[in-house]
Motif scaffolding. Sequence first.
Motif: not given
Lengths: 272, 202, 258, 205
Positions: B20, B24, B28, B32, B35-36, C134-135, C137-140, C143-144, C146-147, C169, D118
């Motif tokens: 990333y 993007e 990635y 992503e 992960f979700v 989205l989720s 979970d913290q970083f899931a 990341s969503s 950010l996407g 982030l 970042f």
Amino acid sequence: MEKFLASIDRRYIYIVLLLVVLFPLIRPIGLPISISSWTESFYAVIDQLQAGDIVVMSIDYSPSGGPDVGPQAVAIFDHLMAKNVKVIGVSFLAEGPPQLQQIINPYMEGRGKTYGVDFVNLGYAAGLETAIAAFNADMKRAFPVDFFNTPTNTIPLMQSVTDANDVKVVMNFATGIPGPAEWVRQLAGFSPDILIGVVTVMGPQTEPYYQSGQIKGLLSGLRSAAEYEVRAGMPGSAAAGMDAQSLGHVVIILAMALGNLAYFLGRKGGAK
Amino acid sequence: MNLSVGITLAAIMTIACYSYLWRENTLYRIAEHLFVGLGAGYSIAMGWNNVKTNAINPLLNDGQYILIVPLLLGALLFTRFLPGSNKWLARIPMAFLVGTGIALSARAAVLAEFVQQIRATIIPLNSVNNILIVVGTIGVLAYFFFSSKFTEGIPGLKYGALVGRYVMMAAFGAAFGNGVMGRISLLISRLQFIFGSWLGLM
Amino acid sequence: MLETGRIFAMISLLVCWVAVYYFIDRARKGDVPTLRRIPGLDALDEAIGRSTEMGKPVFYSPGRGNLTTSSAAATIAALDILGHVALSTAKYKCDIVVGISDPAVYPLAEEIVRTSYRTANVGDMFKPEMVRFLSPDQFAFASSCLGIMSREKVGAAVMMGFWQAESLLLAEGSAQVGAISIAGCDRLFQIPFFVAACDYTIIGEELLAGGAYLSGDPIQSGSLAGQDLVKLFAVVLLVVGVVARTAGSDYFVKLLAK
Amino acid sequence: MRRSLPLTITSFVGFWIVFDYFVKIDFVRTWTVNFTNWVIIVAAFALGLGAVNLLRIHGKRVTERRPGWMESSVLLVALVYMTVTGIFLGTSSEAFLFAFTNLQQPLSAAMFSLLVFFIASASFRAFRARSIEAAVLLISGVILMLGRAPIGEVIWTKFPDIADWIMQVPNLAGNRGIMIGAAIGIVSVAMRVLLGIDRGYMGQE
């Protein structure tokens, strides 16, 4: 000057940072590590424990923050095992139990320790702060079975404990919620000493609890783990990362300095 | 180099995330979503475990029939997905969660974070540090007065608030410095994994 | 029968409840206290306006807090501010994308955005995809977000509520796509990252005051005035206690331990 | 009914639990412990809510072949795998822990570690001493970094002492002030919620 600096693609900064941090990992420099008063008092509480004492270790860190706080838990668990202290491992974050398992795995077979007698992994209970309150009031009721589905009332280690007053120390290793605030709140009125290990960024906000005496020791981040390893005379992975951390800081400070330099030069130019 | 499936998968996942930083991209995006999905499945499994061990087993094996109440409450949470007018039933378990959760944190906050923190600040003014701690704490409290009723009525509050702002900025600096440190640890651990555990270069 | 060590806490709790209740009651009867300015919140409309001019959507997230723990206060405030932001985007006929982390917050946020678009008489502009779960979970979740920011090229990013490490982030991610960013958090330790990366930052309790400030809701404004009185109680306790302690009396230290 | 029943429940359990904290009555304590243990069960159900939402959103995207359906199917496969292995084989089973250790954990850690990059770009791009306040923040941050990283000590032996002072004095005062204020906030929100003045959590309809 400012235009030039502003035009630098951020990806160059990323590459510089990556290379600078990588270098000392491959070729260590060996900068000295001094021990802070926070780590010293944490160590003192653990060091006073006697063989056979029971403590609680609550692994409440996410796998994301794990690399910053996990090495503390590893160093302390090793130290406790060496002192023959018994550990009740528990978690109030869903991702906790497998990470707790990673800490205790080396002792599952060999090293002269027995699961269920010297240490136990109770697994996870949902409900965050409320679940912590339930655990403190009645451990076996909040956790009827352990991580491996063994009923807790058949586990030898759990025979002598009912509530939080039956243990000497409660430790919480956290990356957020539940963390120090939840544990301090819910252990108010119970007897055990509270020790806290957090990710570095949470150190400052946890300071008031330390200064007021509500917690007896505070570790923040990998640096504290490195200090603990050195203090306990068991150097591990944390101490190995300290050189890289030093150089990483230098990059960030230089980035800030350069940015500010450009800003002030630009402002001076504008005033003319 | 360690080419075991697990380690290699973990390394690919790390690289997918880092991609990333370049921009993007598809890799990635797949990481992503993976992960979700994993996170959600993980929560269901852990949640089910809790329901089974803390409610269903004691209910069936030890005859603790009262546990039907929380089971029913839990099931009601899902009525919000029902079509029609029964969605409101989901409010009942929410009401239970909100009531217990907020009461537990409030009752303890007043002791641990109000009374005990004030008590810890009642210190003799016999050193520069002690004076700074007392003045700083009061200053921060003064900064967070919102209604003009008090900000205008009490002289000195304005200056207190100014002191409070500077004290907070110093505290933010401390958090920032600590934050940077913590984040570098995370990078170190990933690099140790990629170049050590996977590639075997360390 | 009373728990020793908690008596003063009980008194403090009652003082707080009575003070807050009294001011809410007065506000309901028309005596609404005026609130001091909160600069970051004034910038919201500017950010939304700019985003509209560029023809880009506004990103909003009420954070990763929930409704059942101590983060509830921040989450409730963030939902109040969402109501205001969604109303503005609706008036400007601008798109909004709301990123949600907690499943229980999701239906509330959806309802708030739908109502806002209906209130602005552009109910047909509302699409269910505007509010996205989205989720948890913290970083899931991060990341969503950010996407979304980089795929949909948002023009403004507003982050309010309870935040943890994902704060930077999102803040830096929005800067990378050129979005104007406003963030607020009631916890201290994430604020420096917001300060470093965002255009405007709302600090600590300013967030909790935000809902009252934007909506002018008398109940919330009254509650804030009540809370101010409790803060004054704390300041007085501190001053009297410290003076007594300096003079050699630890009466107040003992009193607070009762 | 739709509003009054939930409100009554919130007030009842809420005031019960607050009351229990300040008085010693066995019967009250027993039921507080019961309530908290029930929360473990109800909250465990709540963990499934997120998954149901995701199933609906991404299931729809896949069946209607809308943009992004490929990624959505990856998400669904991962969700189903974790759910099935976790429930049928157990959360301490190898299949479950394999995916956690080799996929979820590295993804999570890598995503978190992106932060350091970042921070570097934000430091360069935005972190300016625009005002005295910002300068205070910057200087305090830099001293902290130098004080806690071993290299700072090598540069000047006083850095750790100054960093400790920042932590123990201004940082303590700043955090303590915020903590006291936040406690007041939590207590007053609790009152508003328990009395039904604040009903945001129930939605508007």
